[in-house]
Design an enzyme around this catalytic site. Structure first.
Site, PDB file in Angstrom:
ATOM      1  N   TYR A 167       0.886  -1.249   0.127  1.00  0.00           N
ATOM      2  CA  TYR A 167      -0.036  -0.010   0.054  1.00  0.00           C
ATOM      3  C   TYR A 167       0.796   1.143   0.018  1.00  0.00           C
ATOM      4  O   TYR A 167       0.441   2.414  -0.187  1.00  0.00           O
ATOM      5  CB  TYR A 167      -0.864  -0.138   1.200  1.00  0.00           C
ATOM      6  CG  TYR A 167      -1.968  -1.047   1.203  1.00  0.00           C
ATOM      7  CD1 TYR A 167      -1.941  -2.124   0.303  1.00  0.00           C
ATOM      8  CD2 TYR A 167      -3.243  -1.018   1.957  1.00  0.00           C
ATOM      9  CE1 TYR A 167      -2.789  -3.205   0.212  1.00  0.00           C
ATOM     10  CE2 TYR A 167      -4.163  -2.015   1.884  1.00  0.00           C
ATOM     11  CZ  TYR A 167      -4.079  -3.031   1.258  1.00  0.00           C
ATOM     12  OH  TYR A 167      -4.812  -3.944   1.060  1.00  0.00           O
ATOM     13  N   LYS A 173       3.406 -15.474   3.198  1.00  0.00           N
ATOM     14  CA  LYS A 173       3.590 -16.133   1.816  1.00  0.00           C
ATOM     15  C   LYS A 173       5.129 -16.420   1.574  1.00  0.00           C
ATOM     16  O   LYS A 173       5.569 -16.073   0.396  1.00  0.00           O
ATOM     17  CB  LYS A 173       2.962 -15.403   0.688  1.00  0.00           C
ATOM     18  CG  LYS A 173       2.321 -16.412  -0.505  1.00  0.00           C
ATOM     19  CD  LYS A 173       1.703 -17.655  -0.375  1.00  0.00           C
ATOM     20  CE  LYS A 173       1.642 -17.971  -1.545  1.00  0.00           C
ATOM     21  NZ  LYS A 173       0.698 -19.249  -1.631  1.00  0.00           N
ATOM     22  N   ASP A 200      -2.739 -18.258   2.489  1.00  0.00           N
ATOM     23  CA  ASP A 200      -3.960 -18.971   1.823  1.00  0.00           C
ATOM     24  C   ASP A 200      -4.490 -19.901   2.644  1.00  0.00           C
ATOM     25  O   ASP A 200      -5.539 -20.086   2.820  1.00  0.00           O
ATOM     26  CB  ASP A 200      -3.605 -19.689   0.308  1.00  0.00           C
ATOM     27  CG  ASP A 200      -2.107 -20.402   0.449  1.00  0.00           C
ATOM     28  OD1 ASP A 200      -1.616 -20.246   1.410  1.00  0.00           O
ATOM     29  OD2 ASP A 200      -1.726 -20.584  -0.646  1.00  0.00           O
ATOM     30  N   ASP A 212      -5.387  -6.772   5.718  1.00  0.00           N
ATOM     31  CA  ASP A 212      -6.425  -6.105   5.280  1.00  0.00           C
ATOM     32  C   ASP A 212      -7.553  -7.006   4.895  1.00  0.00           C
ATOM     33  O   ASP A 212      -8.797  -7.116   5.294  1.00  0.00           O
ATOM     34  CB  ASP A 212      -6.033  -5.058   4.211  1.00  0.00           C
ATOM     35  CG  ASP A 212      -7.170  -4.233   3.467  1.00  0.00           C
ATOM     36  OD1 ASP A 212      -8.080  -4.091   4.264  1.00  0.00           O
ATOM     37  OD2 ASP A 212      -7.128  -3.766   2.392  1.00  0.00           O
ATOM     38  N   ASP A 225     -11.215  -8.551   7.203  1.00  0.00           N
ATOM     39  CA  ASP A 225     -12.573  -8.688   6.770  1.00  0.00           C
ATOM     40  C   ASP A 225     -13.282  -9.873   6.916  1.00  0.00           C
ATOM     41  O   ASP A 225     -14.455  -9.946   7.292  1.00  0.00           O
ATOM     42  CB  ASP A 225     -12.658  -8.041   5.205  1.00  0.00           C
ATOM     43  CG  ASP A 225     -12.794  -6.393   5.165  1.00  0.00           C
ATOM     44  OD1 ASP A 225     -12.497  -5.841   6.041  1.00  0.00           O
ATOM     45  OD2 ASP A 225     -13.446  -6.208   3.844  1.00  0.00           O
TER      46      ASP A 225
END
Ligand code: IPM
Ligand code: MN
Length: 362
Positions: free
Chosen positions: A146, A195, A227, A251, A255
Site C-alpha cells: 500500500y 507467503k 492462503d 486488510d 474483513d
C-alpha cells in the site's frame, strides 16, 4: 481527567456512527468524572468536496495536537461516485493512507470476537459458532504494497501497471514486538501469516519474527501461509489468538474475520505508533448505500472508542464499562438490522447508541 479528541466523521455512515460513539463517551465522562473535548476535521470525500483534497495539512496538525483521533469511515461508491474519477492520490482513501503514514501508525489491532448472543449470526457451522473465538489481528499498517512505488504506463501500446512490496527488517521487528507483547496479555500464542513459499518479503518477515520470538519464550509461535490462514479462519477460528501479518494480508483477513463474528459492523480497531497516541476506527467502510438512514450499526465505532480509552488514555475501567454496556445491549436483545434475528428488538443506529449509553455504569 481531561482529554482532547480529534474526530473524523468522514463520509457515508461515518457521521452517524461517530455521533453515537460520542454519546457513549459523554456518558462515560459523566459517570466517571472526566472531560472529553472534541474537534472535528474533514477527511475523505467530504474534504475533497470542501478543500479539493482528501486530507489537508491543517487536518493532520489538528490530529497531531490531540490525545487521540476517533474516526468514522471514508469513501463512497467506487463505481458511481465522482471522487473515483480523480487521480488515485486525490481519492478519499489516499487521505487515510496519508494520515496513517504522517502519524506513523504502524500497528493496527483488529480484535474479532464472537459474542455468544450473536452465535446465530455467525455464518459458520453451528458447532464452530458454539465453540466461539477470540482473536486479534495485528496488521502492519504503514508498509508493504500500500506504500510501495506504483506506476501505470503504456509500452508499445500495451498498458502495464506495477505495485511494489517492500519491507525492511526494522518495520517487521517493531510490529512483531507489538504482536508478542499483546499475546503475552492474552492467550500467549502468535500465528505469523506470510507467503514465504513465494515472496522474498515474506521470507524476511518469517526470519525476523523468529528472531523476535527468542525474547518471548513464554509465547507459542506458529507460521501459517496466508492462503491456508484464509481457510483456517472459516474452518476453526478458535485456534487463533494473535494473528500477526503484513499490510495487505491483514486488510483481507480482517474483513474475513469480521464477517464470521456475525457482521462487519461489530469490529473495532486501533492504529498505534510508539507513543500513547492512536487513531481509532471501525474496521468497516462507509456503507454509502445505507448512509443517512439511521440504520447503521454503531457498535464497531463504540468499541473503537473503548479501545481509545484503554490504549491512549489508560482508562481501563471505563473501557471495560463500554464493552460491558455493549454486551448488555446484545444480551437484552437489542439489534441493528445487520445483526437482527427473529424475536429480537430491532433498533436504529441512534437507539442503539442510547441503549449502550444508558448501560454505562460504575
Ligand atoms: C481498511 C480499509 C483501508 C485499507 C482503505 C480504505 C484504504 O480497507 O482500513 O481496512 O485498506 O487499509
Ligand atoms: Mn480493509
Amino acid at each position: 481527567m481531561k482529554f482532547q479528541i480529534t474526530c473524523i466523521p468522514g463520509d457515508g455512515i461515518g457521521p452517524e456512527i461517530v455521533t453515537e460513539a460520542k454519546k457513549v463517551l459523554d456518558r462515560v465522562a459523566d459517570v466517571y468524572g472526566h472531560e472529553f473535548l472534541y474537534t472535528d476535521v474533514l477527511m475523505g470525500g467530504c474534504s475533497i468536496d470542501a478543500c479539493g483534497e482528501p486530507l489537508t495539512e491543517e487536518a493532520i496538525e489538528t490530529c497531531k495536537k490531540a490525545d487521540a483521533v476517533l474516526m468514522g469511515s471514508i469513501g463512497g461508491n467506487t463505481s458511481t461516485s465522482p471522487w473515483y474519477q480523480l487521480p488515485p492520490q486525490k481519492r478519499p482513501e489516499a487521505g487515510l493512507l496519508k494520515l496513517r503514514k504522517s502519524l506513523n501508525l504502524f500497528a493496527n489491532l483488529r480484535p474479532a470476537y464472537l459474542y455468544q448472543e450473536l452465535a446465530a449470526a455467525c455464518p459458520l457451522k453451528e458447532a464452530v459458532g458454539a465453540a466461539g473465538f477470540d482473536m486479534l489481528i495485528m496488521r502492519e499498517l504503514t508498509g508493504g504494497l500500500y506504500f510501495g512505488a506504483r506506476s501505470t504506463v503504456t509500452e508499445n501500446g500495451i498498458r502495464k501497471a506495477t505495485d511494489t512490496l517492500t519491507y525492511d527488517e526494522t518495520e517487521i521487528r517493531r510490529i512483531a514486538i507489538k504482536g508478542f507483547e499483546i499475546a503475552r496479555k492474552r492467550k500467549k500464542k502468535v500465528t505469523s501469516v506470510d507467503k514465504a513459499n513465494v515472496l522474498d518479503s515474506s521470507r524476511l518477515w518469517r526470519a525476523v519474527v523468529n528472531e523476535v520470538a527468542k525474547d518471548y519464550p513464554d509465547v507459542t509461535l506458529e507460521h501459517m501461509l496466508v492462503d491456508n490462514c484464509a481457510m483456517q479462519l472459516v474452518k476453526d477460528p478458535a485456534q487463533f489468538d494473535v494473528v500477526l501479518t503484513e499490510n495487505m494480508f491483514g486488510d483481507i483477513l480482517s474483513d474475513e474475520a469480521s464477517m464470521i463474528t456475525g457482521s462487519i459492523g461489530m469490529l473495532s480497531s486501533a492504529s498505534l505508533n510508539d507513543t500513547k497516541f492512536g487513531l481509532y476506527e471501525p474496521s468497516h467502510g462507509s456503507a454509502p448505500d445505507i448512509a443517512g438512514k439511521n440504520i447503521a450499526n454503531p457498535i464497531a465505532t463504540i468499541l473503537s472508542a473503548a479501545m481509545m480509552l484503554r490504549y491512549s488514555f489508560d482508562l481501563d475501567k471505563e473501557a471495560s464499562a463500554i464493552e460491558d454496556a455493549v454486551q448488555k445491549a446484545l444480551h437484552d436483545g437489542y439489534r441493528s438490522v445487520d445483526i437482527y434475528s427473529d424475536g429480537m428488538k430491532k433498533v436504529s443506529c441512534s437507539e442503539m447508541g442510547d441503549v449502550i449509553a444508558q448501560n454505562i455504569e460504575r
